[in-house]
Every structure is written in structure tokens, then in C-alpha cells.
Scaffold this active site. Structure first.
Site, PDB file in Angstrom:
ATOM      1  N   ASN A 174      -2.456  14.388   5.124  1.00 50.04           N
ATOM      2  CA  ASN A 174      -1.612  15.525   5.477  1.00 50.04           C
ATOM      3  C   ASN A 174      -1.820  15.833   6.951  1.00 50.04           C
ATOM      4  O   ASN A 174      -2.746  16.550   7.336  1.00 50.04           O
ATOM      5  CB  ASN A 174      -1.975  16.739   4.618  1.00 50.04           C
ATOM      6  CG  ASN A 174      -1.582  16.514   3.172  1.00 50.04           C
ATOM      7  OD1 ASN A 174      -0.407  16.610   2.820  1.00 50.04           O
ATOM      8  ND2 ASN A 174      -2.561  16.160   2.345  1.00 50.04           N
ATOM      9  N   GLU A 175      -0.951  15.265   7.758  1.00 45.84           N
ATOM     10  CA  GLU A 175      -1.088  15.379   9.199  1.00 45.84           C
ATOM     11  C   GLU A 175      -0.572  16.742   9.679  1.00 45.84           C
ATOM     12  O   GLU A 175       0.078  17.460   8.908  1.00 45.84           O
ATOM     13  CB  GLU A 175      -0.290  14.242   9.874  1.00 45.84           C
ATOM     14  CG  GLU A 175      -0.792  12.839   9.547  1.00 45.84           C
ATOM     15  CD  GLU A 175      -2.127  12.488  10.212  1.00 45.84           C
ATOM     16  OE1 GLU A 175      -2.840  13.382  10.694  1.00 45.84           O
ATOM     17  OE2 GLU A 175      -2.468  11.285  10.230  1.00 45.84           O
ATOM     18  N   PRO A 176      -0.844  17.105  10.948  1.00 42.42           N
ATOM     19  CA  PRO A 176      -0.349  18.370  11.486  1.00 42.42           C
ATOM     20  C   PRO A 176       1.134  18.557  11.184  1.00 42.42           C
ATOM     21  O   PRO A 176       1.925  17.616  11.299  1.00 42.42           O
ATOM     22  CB  PRO A 176      -0.594  18.226  12.989  1.00 42.42           C
ATOM     23  CG  PRO A 176      -1.799  17.351  13.066  1.00 42.42           C
ATOM     24  CD  PRO A 176      -1.663  16.379  11.931  1.00 42.42           C
TER      25      PRO A 176
END
Ligand code: F6R
Length: 642
Positions: A174-176
Site C-alpha cells: 500500500n504505497e503513498p
């Protein structure tokens, strides 16, 4: 599920100061001296849960992570299975993520990882293992992700979720930008995440761009979450996550809203937390000499004033009045700290003969010292302490250089091919050159280099190293290539240290009987070789310490290409003139295979010589900013007492 965190608290890392004040922190966290001990405790928590559930005849649903962080936890679980009858028969697992388009047989796949580190060694039922399928077709992806979520729910949800954290603040992938209630889905990997994965893929170009990941919402629904954070490279993002505001730009901050989460950290990973970095801002401190220096250096940077210009008001305004109470006035304290830093500076790293050495970092005697410089890879010596080697040789010490590993995997195929073709031109009948050329020309991503190719790559690095040591005047007979066996796997993943490695280290030390040892104390090397090399030295020192010659042996740690000691940690600072900076640059240039976009660049795209020049210049500037002399560059060392 009620979680007893008492077992974590009992071994929490304690420092001389009182660091219990956690008022800046929004996530419960515990700090350990080492990731090894911490991992054992986390594994115990998981094992207890499995056993508890088993006793109730219930299944235990675990959310699992891959990457370097959980490796020791899995190792301990496997040990418990083998030695303590821990059964995984009632365990159902859901992995966080998988690279998209990744075949499960690929050694880079998370499927492969999980089987190699855990599943192949325990009695989990294959049908209870769930790992997102990297090969799912684009048109099936949406439904596949919904089914993954539903399956977790159907099993009653995750009882326990193990997490690592990426430098982007990702959990899972879950990236930025990830939403707090996101579910399992496909995602584009952040550039930093791809850089971090590059070593494992032998270069960023081979790192996949997309992945499937459980969502933040999926992770948050777990009844218990433990996030593992090891090493200095995670320190900054962990501070943001634990102390910062909740933001989608740092997805791990969402964990602040989970009511049963513990972050388990090692000392380095915790080093940016307010209570660790600047404890005087949160609690009353026991002012050890090191803490005093750390605080005054910090105050000097904060106020942009050299030591000798700090006032009582500066101290009082910044939570350091108790320090003044101990030391009288700012004037006294400033002078003390100034002298302490001043005494670290020496142009005589091997000690200044016939000088009063009371306040010098090294002893004056013996006048000529035997010195071993351990270099994890064949170039760390020049990068990290080329200027100091130059001085040691010029000042007449008996300097020995030992390259601990062959460094063969960091030589590109193109470079190796070039040398193989030269060798072939010199000797048209060379069967070995033919076989190397053929191998390299037909090599695919999944191929591990043949023994011959590894040998050639190692030889390239040997010749480069000898060119550099000769340039600085070290005799060839004083240069050793230890080729420690732990490194020789042909892949990024290395073996564990064994007695063979330690014996090789011991026999060299015993042969030279050094008065000084220099070694890389750099633990932030992206693929861990420096840490293992340092451990091999520590183990060797333990074995040898009862020999009388070891009483005269001092160990100095330098830091490799990635980080530098903080000014308050430095115990010997060796200044360099502009000419010496150029000479060092030249010595690094001999390591040609490591120039021009090396394979293990890390997150800094500058070449090694550029970044190290900047670093040495910055250290000198930091000294100057504190009010000490203005040098062109400084190499820094910290003493290790064994
Ligand atoms: C792994 C995962 C990632 C890693 C993170 C840290 O399944 O989802 O979030 O936990 O990238 O990786 P390491 O542990 O290699 O530093």
C-alpha cells in the site's frame, strides 16, 4: 484476543537515560538491542497464539509478510516446529502481496520466498496457504481480489498480521496515496520501493512495476498487528509513522487507529524517535558524557551557533536546563565539549610518535604499528578510509589490507564479457574463456552465474583492488583476499556465517597480530554483507581475546559508502588536505567495474567517489560549524571496545 505484551516490555532496550516518556508517540512500540532477540519474541507470540487456538480446536489465521524483516521470525518458527513440536496443522495463512506477472516458480516471487523460509519446513497443509497469484489474468483481477478478501472473512478474519514497513511508509504494497479503507487490489510500486528491491533483482530495470496487495482496510481488520522495523534505513519513516499525523502519504500512519498494534524495533530503527534521539525534550535525563555531547551538538545545529557561542538561554530554551545545573554555566560546558571534539582530530591515525598522547585518539607507542584494514567488498577500504590508509602508509606503519568477500556479484555481465573476450584474444584455445563467453551470451534473468563466471568476476575485482593498494604504497604481500565462504552463493541471498568464515578471520589476525584493526561498522549496506562481515570480526575477536597480543589491539570502525557517524559518535577524525582528497579519488577510480551506474547503487544515484567526497566534506563542515578548524575533508572513526 487479549494480547499480553508483558514479555515484550521485560526485555525492552534500556539506555542510561530514562526514555520511558513516549508522549510524542501514537503507536505502542518496543525497542530491542538486536533484531535477533526481538524476532524470537515475536515468533513466541505467534506460537502461543497457534497453540491457544489449537487447544480450543480452532484454526489460527495468520497474515504474513515477506522481505528481509520477517526472516528471523520464520527461522525461529521453523526451529520451534522442529525442536518444540509446534504444529502448523491448524494454521491458515494469507500473504500480504505478490508481484504482478510473477510466476510462482521464479526465485524472486513471494510464493518462492514463503516456501523457502517457512512453508517447506513446517506441517502446514498446502490448501491452507494463500498467496496472491501474480499470474492472474487482467480480466480476472477484480474478482480475484474480492475473492481473496471474502476468503479471509470466511475464515473469521486475521487473528494476527505480521508486517514490515517500506521506506515509503508502505505496509503490504500500500504505497503513498492508499486509502484507509482500501481492500485487496493491484497497485503500482513507488520508485523508492523499486530501488529497494533492485539488489534482489540484480538491477532496477528487472524490478516489476506492479503488484497485488491486501488493502489498508484488510490489514486493519486484523485482531492483532505486529510490525517489524530493523536498521537505520527505516528510522526516518518509523518516526513519521509513530509520531506524525495520519496521512495517506505515509500509509503506515493508519495503524495509529488500530487498537492492538505493536511496533517491534531494533536500536537503529528507533534512533530517530524523539525519546531516543533527543530524550532531553521528553524527560529528565541521566547526563552521561556521550549524551551531553550529543545534546550540545544538537543544540549547536538547532541554533546555528558554534559551541563557544551557545548561551545559558539557548540551553534553557531547549529543554537542557538540567544539563546546565550539572555543569555550572554554558561557558564551562561549551569549553568542555569543544575540547572533547578537538581531541578527536588527528593527522596521525596510527598515533603520533614521541608525543604526549593523553588527549589523542591513538597511542604514541609502539611507534610503528601493525595494522589490518578489513574491507567487506573490494573497494570499501578506499571509499571509506582511502585518506587514512594513505597516512598510515606514509607514516611508516605496517599496513595489511584484507578483502573479506570476493564482491563477484557486483560485476556486471558486460564487464565480465569484456575481460573474457580479451582473454580469448590472448589465448584462442582457451576452453575456459569459450565457456564463460557462451554462458554470458546466453544468460537469462533466472540464471545464477557459473563457477567460472564467478571466478572471473572475482578476479576482476582482485586486480582492481591491487591496483589501488599499490597506488597507495601497500605491498602486494600485505594484501589478502579472504573470499569468505558465506558470500559465495552466486546470488544476493548469502549463507549464514559459519565456523569456516570465523576461522579465516582468526588466522589472519593471529598471523599479523595487529595493534590496530579497521573495519566497516556500517550496518546500512542495502544487502547486508557489511553487517555479516562485521559479525565475522566480532566473533573472531571473541575467540582471540585471551591471547596477550590482543591486549594491545585497538579496533576502529569506519562507515561504508552509505552513512557516516554522527559528530558526537566520532572518536577519531582524520582530516584531509585538498591534495589528499584528489589522491583518494584516484584510488577509488581503480575500481573501474564499480563505476558508471553500478549494480548495487542503493537509493543514491551518485557514483561512490562523488558521494564519499561529499560525505567527507560534510563531516569537515560539521566540525567547522561546531567552531573547530576548517578542513577540506574528514574521515571519521569510532572505537569498538571488546
Ligand atoms: C512484504 C511487504 C512489504 C515489506 C516492506 C519491507 O510482503 O508487503 O511491505 O514488508 O517492503 O521490506 P523489508 O522487510 O525487505 O525491508
Amino acid at each position: 484476543m487479549k494480547v499480553d505484551i508483558a514479555n515484550y516490555e521485560s526485555v525492552i532496550y534500556k539506555t542510561p537515560g530514562k526514555f520511558e516518556d513516549t508522549r510524542f508517540e501514537k503507536i505502542h512500540n518496543v525497542i530491542f538491542e538486536s533484531s535477533q532477540k526481538a524476532s524470537v519474541l515475536v515468533a513466541q507470540e505467534i506460537a502461543n497464539l497457534i497453540r491457544e487456538k489449537n487447544a480450543l480446536n480452532e484454526s489460527c489465521v495468520l497474515g504474513l509478510a515477506t522481505g528481509s524483516s520477517p526472516v528471523k521470525v520464520y527461522e525461529e518458527l521453523v526451529r520451534m516446529h522442529k525442536e518444540e513440536n509446534l504444529s502448523f496443522a491448524n494454521v491458515i495463512t494469507f500473504n500480504l502481496d505478490e508481484y504482478l506477472s510473477m510466476d510462482r516458480t521464479n526465485i524472486q516471487s513471494y510464493f518462492y520466498f514463503m516456501h523457502e523460509h517457512l512453508f517447506n519446513h513446517v506441517d502446514i497443509l498446502p490448501e491452507n496457504i494463500n498467496i496472491p497469484d501474480g499470474k492472474v489474468k487482467a480480466e480476472d483481477l477484480y474478482q480475484y481480489c474480492i475473492d481473496y478478501e471474502m476468503k479471509i472473512k470466511a475464515h473469521g478474519g486475521l487473528d494476527f498480521q505480521l508486517l514490515g514497513i517500506g521506506r515509503t511508509g508502505h505496509i503490504g504494497f500500500n504505497e503513498p496515496g492508499s486509502h484507509f479503507n482500501s481492500g485487496t487490489r493491484s497497485i503500482t510500486l513507488d520508485h523508492i520501493t523499486r530501488i529497494d528491491a533492485a539488489p534482489a533483482f540484480l538491477g532496477i530495470d528487472n524490478v516489476p512495476r506492479k503488484a497485488i496487495t491486501m488493502g489498508i482496510g484488510t490489514v486493519q481488520s486484523a485482531k492483532r498487528i505486529v510490525l517489524l522495523g530493523w536498521g537505520i534505513s527505516k528510522a526516518k519513516i518509523l518516526k513519521k509513522t509513530i509520531e506524525g499525523e495520519i496521512t495517506s502519504q505515509v500509509p503506515a500512519t493508519y495503524l495509529q487507529e488500530h487498537n492492538n498494534t505493536t511496533f517491534v524495533l531494533d536500536k537503529d530503527a528507533s534512533s530517530e524517535l524523539t525519546r531516543v534521539k533527543t530524550p532531553w525534550l521528553v524527560t529528565s535525563c541521566i547526563w552521561t558524557d556521550t549524551l551531553k555531547l550529543k545534546a550540545v551538538v544538537w543544540l549547536s545545529a538547532l541554533t546555528d551557533k558554534p559551541f563557544l557561542k551557545l548561551t545559558d538561554k539557548d540551553y534553557n530554551d531547549n529543554g537542557m536546563s538540567s544539563l546546565l545545573t550539572e555543569d555550572g554555566t554554558a561557558y564551562n560546558l561549551n569549553i568542555k565539549m569543544f575540547n572533547k571534539m578537538q581531541h578527536t582530530i588527528t593527522g596521525w591515525p596510527g598515533g603520533k610518535p614521541f608525543a604526549d598522547d593523553t588527549n589523542r585518539p591513538e597511542r604514541a607507542t609502539p611507534e610503528k604499528k601493525r595494522v589490518i584494514i578489513f574491507s567487506p567488498h573490494p573497494d570499501d577500504d578506499m571509499i571509506s578510509m582511502g585518506g587514512t590508509i594513505d597516512r598510515l602508509v606514509e607514516q611508516g606503519h605496517d599496513v595489511h589490507v584484507a578483502y573479506q568477500t570476493s564482491g563477484n556479484i557486483a560485476v556486471s555481465d558486460e564487464e565480465a564479457l569484456k575481460f573474457a573476450e580479451i582473454s580469448k584474444s590472448l589465448n584462442a584455445n582457451s576452453v575456459e574463456s569459450d565457456s564463460i563467453i557462451n554462458f554470458l551470451k546466453s544468460k537469462t534473468d533466472n540464471n545464477i552465474d557459473s563457477i567460472e563466471v564467478r571466478k572471473l568476476k572475482g578476479l576482476i575485482r582482485r586486480s582492481e583492488s591491487l591496483a589501488a593498494t599499490r597506488y597507495l604504497g601497500v605491498d602486494d604481500s600485505n594484501v589478502y583476499f579472504l573470499d569468505l565462504p558465506f558470500y559465495e552463493t552466486g546470488t544476493v541471498k548469502k549463507n549464514k556465517l559459519s565456523d569456516d568464515d570465523i576461522d579465516i578471520m582468526c588466522s589472519l589476525i593471529d598471523h599479523v597480530k595487529p595493534h590496530q584493526i579497521y573495519a566497516a561498522g556500517d550496518l546500512a549496506d542495502p544487502h547486508g554483507t557489511h553487517k555479516v562481515c562485521l559479525d565475522s570480526l566480532f566473533e573472531a575477536l571473541k575467540k582471540l581475546k585471551h591471547y596477550s597480543y590482543m591486549n594491545d589491539c585497538w579496533v576502529w570502525l569506519y562507515r561504508g559508502a552509505w552513512h557516516e557517524w554522527e559528530p558526537y559518535q566520532i572518536e577519531m577524525a582524520v582530516p584531509m588536505s585538498p591534495d589528499q582528497v584528489l589522491k583518494k579519488r584516484h584510488a577509488i577510480f581503480y575500481h573501474q567495474s564499480q563505476k558508471d551506474g553500478v549494480m548495487f547503487q542503493g537509493d543514491d544515484s551518485r557514483e561512490f567517489w562523488v558521494r564519499v567526497e561529499d560525505r567527507n566534506r560534510l563531516t569537515a563542515k560539521k566540525y567547522n560549524d561546531l567552531g573547530l578548524a576548517d578542513y577540506a575533508a574528514i574521515e571519521a572513526f569510532k572505537r569498538y571496545k571488546f
